[in-house]
Structure formats: structure tokens, C-alpha cells
Motif scaffolding. Structure first.
Motif, PDB file in Angstrom:
ATOM      1  N   LEU A 103       0.799  -1.231   0.000  1.00 31.15           N
ATOM      2  CA  LEU A 103       0.000   0.000   0.000  1.00 31.15           C
ATOM      3  C   LEU A 103       0.828   1.276   0.000  1.00 31.15           C
ATOM      4  CD1 LEU A 103      -2.730  -1.080   2.599  1.00 31.15           C
ATOM      5  CD2 LEU A 103      -2.814  -1.254   0.102  1.00 31.15           C
ATOM      6  N   GLY A 104       2.130   1.178   0.249  1.00 34.05           N
ATOM      7  CA  GLY A 104       2.969   2.370   0.398  1.00 34.05           C
ATOM      8  C   GLY A 104       3.880   2.659  -0.772  1.00 34.05           C
ATOM      9  N   GLY A 105       3.552   2.135  -1.948  1.00 34.97           N
ATOM     10  CA  GLY A 105       4.369   2.433  -3.124  1.00 34.97           C
ATOM     11  C   GLY A 105       5.715   1.733  -3.102  1.00 34.97           C
ATOM     12  N   GLN A 106       6.652   2.268  -3.898  1.00 37.78           N
ATOM     13  CA  GLN A 106       7.961   1.632  -4.054  1.00 37.78           C
ATOM     14  C   GLN A 106       8.793   1.711  -2.782  1.00 37.78           C
ATOM     15  OE1 GLN A 106       8.234   0.147  -6.933  1.00 37.78           O
ATOM     16  NE2 GLN A 106      10.223  -0.780  -6.603  1.00 37.78           N
ATOM     17  N   THR A 107       8.618   2.771  -1.989  1.00 37.02           N
ATOM     18  CA  THR A 107       9.380   2.919  -0.746  1.00 37.02           C
ATOM     19  C   THR A 107       9.127   1.745   0.194  1.00 37.02           C
ATOM     20  OG1 THR A 107       9.336   5.329  -0.885  1.00 37.02           O
ATOM     21  CG2 THR A 107       9.743   4.380   1.282  1.00 37.02           C
ATOM     22  N   ALA A 108       7.860   1.387   0.370  1.00 33.32           N
ATOM     23  CA  ALA A 108       7.513   0.264   1.239  1.00 33.32           C
ATOM     24  C   ALA A 108       7.960  -1.062   0.624  1.00 33.32           C
ATOM     25  CB  ALA A 108       6.011   0.249   1.491  1.00 33.32           C
ATOM     26  N   LEU A 109       7.779  -1.179  -0.691  1.00 35.65           N
ATOM     27  CA  LEU A 109       8.110  -2.435  -1.376  1.00 35.65           C
ATOM     28  C   LEU A 109       9.594  -2.779  -1.245  1.00 35.65           C
ATOM     29  CD1 LEU A 109       6.161  -4.287  -2.995  1.00 35.65           C
ATOM     30  CD2 LEU A 109       7.211  -3.371  -5.064  1.00 35.65           C
ATOM     31  N   LYS A 110      10.430  -1.755  -1.185  1.00 35.74           N
ATOM     32  CA  LYS A 110      11.883  -1.982  -1.100  1.00 35.74           C
ATOM     33  C   LYS A 110      12.300  -2.691   0.192  1.00 35.74           C
ATOM     34  CE  LYS A 110      13.844   1.601  -4.071  1.00 35.74           C
ATOM     35  NZ  LYS A 110      14.662   2.830  -4.112  1.00 35.74           N
ATOM     36  N   LEU A 111      11.452  -2.637   1.226  1.00 39.04           N
ATOM     37  CA  LEU A 111      11.794  -3.268   2.498  1.00 39.04           C
ATOM     38  C   LEU A 111      11.380  -4.736   2.559  1.00 39.04           C
ATOM     39  CD1 LEU A 111      10.866  -0.364   4.941  1.00 39.04           C
ATOM     40  CD2 LEU A 111      13.143  -1.113   4.271  1.00 39.04           C
ATOM     41  N   ALA A 112      10.734  -5.226   1.497  1.00 38.22           N
ATOM     42  CA  ALA A 112      10.250  -6.609   1.494  1.00 38.22           C
ATOM     43  C   ALA A 112      11.396  -7.616   1.589  1.00 38.22           C
ATOM     44  CB  ALA A 112       9.425  -6.869   0.232  1.00 38.22           C
ATOM     45  N   LYS A 113      12.516  -7.306   0.937  1.00 36.63           N
ATOM     46  CA  LYS A 113      13.646  -8.251   0.964  1.00 36.63           C
ATOM     47  C   LYS A 113      14.168  -8.435   2.385  1.00 36.63           C
ATOM     48  CE  LYS A 113      18.154  -9.230  -1.086  1.00 36.63           C
ATOM     49  NZ  LYS A 113      19.238  -8.741  -1.989  1.00 36.63           N
ATOM     50  N   ARG A 114      14.315  -7.346   3.134  1.00 34.29           N
ATOM     51  CA  ARG A 114      14.796  -7.433   4.520  1.00 34.29           C
ATOM     52  C   ARG A 114      13.812  -8.224   5.379  1.00 34.29           C
ATOM     53  NH1 ARG A 114      18.564  -3.800   6.617  1.00 34.29           N
ATOM     54  NH2 ARG A 114      20.079  -3.218   5.020  1.00 34.29           N
ATOM     55  N   LEU A 115      12.528  -7.996   5.163  1.00 34.33           N
ATOM     56  CA  LEU A 115      11.514  -8.735   5.922  1.00 34.33           C
ATOM     57  C   LEU A 115      11.623 -10.231   5.638  1.00 34.33           C
ATOM     58  CD1 LEU A 115       8.475  -6.352   5.314  1.00 34.33           C
ATOM     59  CD2 LEU A 115       9.610  -6.723   7.505  1.00 34.33           C
ATOM     60  N   GLN A 116      11.827 -10.584   4.373  1.00 34.06           N
ATOM     61  CA  GLN A 116      11.975 -11.979   3.986  1.00 34.06           C
ATOM     62  C   GLN A 116      13.201 -12.602   4.655  1.00 34.06           C
ATOM     63  OE1 GLN A 116      10.326 -14.105   2.170  1.00 34.06           O
ATOM     64  NE2 GLN A 116      11.827 -15.660   1.576  1.00 34.06           N
ATOM     65  N   GLU A 117      14.302 -11.867   4.651  1.00 34.84           N
ATOM     66  CA  GLU A 117      15.548 -12.375   5.235  1.00 34.84           C
ATOM     67  C   GLU A 117      15.423 -12.611   6.738  1.00 34.84           C
ATOM     68  OE1 GLU A 117      18.617 -10.191   2.070  1.00 34.84           O
ATOM     69  OE2 GLU A 117      18.258  -9.310   4.042  1.00 34.84           O
ATOM     70  N   LYS A 118      14.619 -11.797   7.392  1.00 39.98           N
ATOM     71  CA  LYS A 118      14.430 -11.925   8.842  1.00 39.98           C
ATOM     72  C   LYS A 118      13.285 -12.866   9.214  1.00 39.98           C
ATOM     73  CE  LYS A 118      17.531  -9.124  10.729  1.00 39.98           C
ATOM     74  NZ  LYS A 118      18.494  -9.581  11.760  1.00 39.98           N
ATOM     75  N   GLY A 119      12.631 -13.420   8.201  1.00 35.82           N
ATOM     76  CA  GLY A 119      11.539 -14.360   8.477  1.00 35.82           C
ATOM     77  C   GLY A 119      10.262 -13.705   8.953  1.00 35.82           C
ATOM     78  N   ILE A 120      10.091 -12.407   8.664  1.00 35.34           N
ATOM     79  CA  ILE A 120       8.875 -11.695   9.057  1.00 35.34           C
ATOM     80  C   ILE A 120       7.814 -11.908   7.979  1.00 35.34           C
ATOM     81  CG2 ILE A 120       7.887  -9.482   9.738  1.00 35.34           C
ATOM     82  CD1 ILE A 120      10.177 -10.525  11.550  1.00 35.34           C
ATOM     83  N   PRO A 121       6.626 -12.395   8.298  1.00 34.07           N
ATOM     84  CA  PRO A 121       5.595 -12.643   7.284  1.00 34.07           C
ATOM     85  C   PRO A 121       5.194 -11.362   6.546  1.00 34.07           C
ATOM     86  CG  PRO A 121       5.037 -13.743   9.346  1.00 34.07           C
ATOM     87  CD  PRO A 121       6.190 -12.846   9.649  1.00 34.07           C
TER      88      PRO A 121
END
Length: 393
Positions: free
Chosen positions: A94-112
């Protein structure tokens, strides 16, 4: 001794990432998306937590979310919040490209990640992987190549054929995107790009000159697929979608072209395992439909379509992401008499030294909506005449 005023509750929590400060390329439209997303989360029985640092937005009003973290949308701040709140998941769509860029870090940390998975979103973001997927699906796309140096870029441009669209990967609002017609222009564009974004992978696509651009916004829940809207750009290809006047529904495309776009959109959404929103950009030349790119998130046009058709699409999409409901649970009735036009808003009067010529790098600072009864409307006829003049150059 440190003091923490944020006391976590025992409720299941969902964090929504905003788009950060208003700036060119990152529209205020994403605030609409986050606001309606927060309402859907609360209606679904979760505690809604908003993370954003923009005082201009409704999503950061004190009563919109159950809890607001007025923090920059950076990983360091997000990780501290996650460690404290221990959410069920994070919404990045919902937050555009800025929010989307943090998806990789969330994946690496195991955050759903709520909704579409990081790997599937990354396929859409990575031009090479995305083109490979389109090839497997039998969907046409412009020839492309990737490079890391000016010499490599020259070789790729020769292979795909001039004119070419040169762009960096994973950037916001078409930043440093250029259309070039020869080796001299290509070298200048690549050197400038690498100077400002060192180490960035350079994407080089064959530019489909003098073609029509259009886009589709849709929702997929894994079972059903729903087209929110098909928009046709008045301006010809080469102008960033954020700077284009987009008409809803399409006004000059054939029924076969529109049906083909919707067919390709569904194939892509299912191949990417989309859970929630997707926006797909198309180019139509000589009756053939090409896919330019796919954005696995809310786009700037999502609020425009929701308002034009009077359908709470962001509420629906968020509940689909959460798994709280399926598309079949909603009775969707579109209401629009005539056409709606998305008008870009520019602030050139505040930046007198800026080049006002439009191109693939976004320059608008917002958008408005105009309703017209039919295509005889003087405003539409003026825009279409300007488009014809551009194509005749």
C-alpha cells in the motif's frame, strides 16, 4: 535508564508501511491506499499499526490507526518496531515503491509479508526474471538486455535496436530514465546514471515508438481475478504513466485489444501468485499488445479507479491480502456515467529552472480527477488534439 512509552497489546497486529515524505515520484495517492487499508485491518479484528513520517497525510492522523509510529520508513526503525510489537505480518503493497523496497529485509528476517510473497514480487521487479516468465507464458514484450558498464550497454543497445529506453533497476518514479536514439546519447545517459547510482544494474529496452500506452489495475485472491479498470493514456508512449492523462474506461482501443490486455493481466497475476493488488503497463502497436512492466502493489491509479467507479477497492484488496475474505464475498457494482480522466498536477511554478518537457522520468507532484459525459467534451478534445500533434512530429 531508557523509557518506552509504547506498550504492546495482546491483540494480533498488522503493520502497514507508508510511503514516507511527499516527493516527486512518490504520490500522495498512496496515503489513500494506506488509510483504507488501516480501516480494513481494524474491521477484520486486528490491531492496525501505521508506520510513516509524513505530517501531510491522513494515514498519520492520530485516530486512523490503533497505533502510529511517526518514523522514517527505513529498515532500522522498522526492525525496532517489529521486535517490540511482534506483529502477525507487515503490509508493503500500500505504500508504493518505498515500502516495497523493504520486502527483501523482511523476507531475510523471516517476518511474514501479508499478501504476495517477496519472491513473487521480486520476479516482477527484476526485469530479467520477469521477461523470462513472460516468454514462458507466450506474452509479447519489447526486446531487452542488462548491463553494468557503458561498453556493455553499447552492445546490448545494438542487439535490441535503437531507439532504446535506458533505466536503472529498483527506482522510484522513473528516476534517471532516458530514451536515446544513438550511441552518443546512450553513453551520456549511462555515465550519468552510474555517477548518481553507482553499481546499479542498467536495463535497456527497445523503445516502441509512436505506440499507444494503457494499463490495467486488478485484484487476485489466488482463486478469482477481478479487473478494477482498464485505462488508456492520452499521451503517446515515452511519457511516464504518472505524468499522463489516463482515461477510464479505454476510449480508442479495440475490444480485442482490451480483451487481450485483460487476458495477459490474469495470466501474469496467476503466474506471480498475486494476493492483493497488481498494476500492469501495456504498449499497443499495430494492433499487437506488449507488456512493459508489472507492479505487484497499489499503483497511483488505484484510488482514481476506486473513486471513479465508487467501489471501495482498497478495503477489498486489503481483506483479500489478510485472507479474511475472497473476491466472491463482495458484491462489486461499478458506477460511472461517461468517462473519468486522471489529470496529472505539476508544480513548475515553484521550480522555475526545471525543464518542463515531459518524458520517462516522472515530474508531476499529484493528480486530480475530471468526469466527462462523452468524448465530445471540449476538455477531452483539446487533450486529444495535443496528442495528435505530438504523434505527428
Amino acid at each position: 535508564m531508557s523509557h518506552n512509552e509504547s506498550i504492546p497489546s495482546n491483540k494480533e497486529k498488522i503493520i502497514v508501511l507508508g510511503s514516507g515524505p511527499n516527493r516527486i515520484g512518490q504520490g500522495i495517492e498512496f496515503d489513500y491506499c494506506c488509510t483504507h487499508g488501516l480501516q480494513a485491518i481494524r474491521e477484520s479484528g486486528y490491531e492496525a499499526i501505521m508506520m510513516n513520517c509524513n505530517p501531510e497525510t491522513v494515514s498519520t492522523d492520530f485516530d486512523m490507526a490503533d497505533k502510529l509510529y511517526f518514523e522514517p520508513v527505513y529498515w532500522e526503525h522498522l526492525w525496532e518496531i517489529i521486535e517490540l510489537e511482534k506483529p502477525k505480518g507487515v503490509i508493503v503493497q500500500l505504500g508504493g515503491q518505498t515500502a516495497l523496497k523493504l520486502a527483501k529485509r523482511l523476507q531475510e528476517k523471516g517476518i511474514p509479508i501479508i499478501g504476495t510473497s517477496f519472491n513473487d514480487m521480486d520476479i516482477a521487479e527484476d526485469r530479467g526474471r520477469f521477461s523470462d516468465m513472460l516468454k514462458e507464458l507466450g506474452i509479447p514484450y519489447p526486446k531487452y538486455g542488462t548491463a553494468y558498464t557503458a561498453d556493455e550497454a553499447m552492445k546490448v543497445a545494438e542487439e535490441v535496436g535503437y531507439p532504446v529506453l535506458v533505466r536503472p533497476s529498483y527506482v522510484l518514479g522513473g528516476q534517471r530514465m532516458r530514451i536515446v536514439i544513438n550511441e552518443e546519447e546512450l553513453e551520456k545517459a549511462v555515465v550519468s546514471l552510474l555517477k548518481h547510482l553507482p553499481g546499479n544494474k542498467i536495463l535497456i529496452d527497445h523503445f516502441l515508438d509512436r505506440c499507444q500506452e494503457a494499463e490495467v489495475d486488478a485484484i487476485c485472491d489466488g482463486e478469482d481475478f477481478h479487473v478494477m479498470g482498464v485505462m488508456e493514456h492520452i499521451e503517446p508512449a515515452g511519457i511516464h504513466s504518472g505524468d499522463s492523462n489516463a482515461v477510464l474506461p479505454a476510449f480508442n482501443l479495440s475490444p480485442m485489444e482490451v480483451t487481450t490486455m485483460e487476458f495477459y493481466a490474469e495470466k501474469i497475476a496467476r503466474a506471480l501468485n498475486i494476493r492483493g493488488l497488481i498494476n500492469i503497463q501495456f504498449a499497443i502497436k499495430d494492433g499487437k499488445v506488449y507488456v512493459i512492466e508489472a507492479n505487484p502493489r497499489a499503483s497511483r491509479t488505484t484510488p482514481f479507479i476506486a473513486k471513479a467507479y465508487q467501489v471501495p477497492y482498497l478495503n477489498i484488496a486489503t481483506k483479500v491480502m489478510l485472507g479474511a475474505k475472497k473476491l466472491k464475498d463482495f458484491k462489486i457494482e461499478k458506477r460511472l456515467q461517461g468517462f473519468a480522466i486522471k489529470e496529472p498536477v505539476f508544480s513548475f511554478n515553484k521550480f522555475p529552472g526545471v525543464n518542463k518537457e515531459l518524458g520517462p522520468e516522472m515530474k508531476s507532484t499529484g493528480e486530480a480527477i475530471r468526469f466527462i459525459r462523452d468524448l465530445r467534451d471540449p476538455y477531452f478534445r483539446k487533450l486529444f488534439k495535443e496528442r495528435s500533434m505530438l504523434l505527428s512530429r
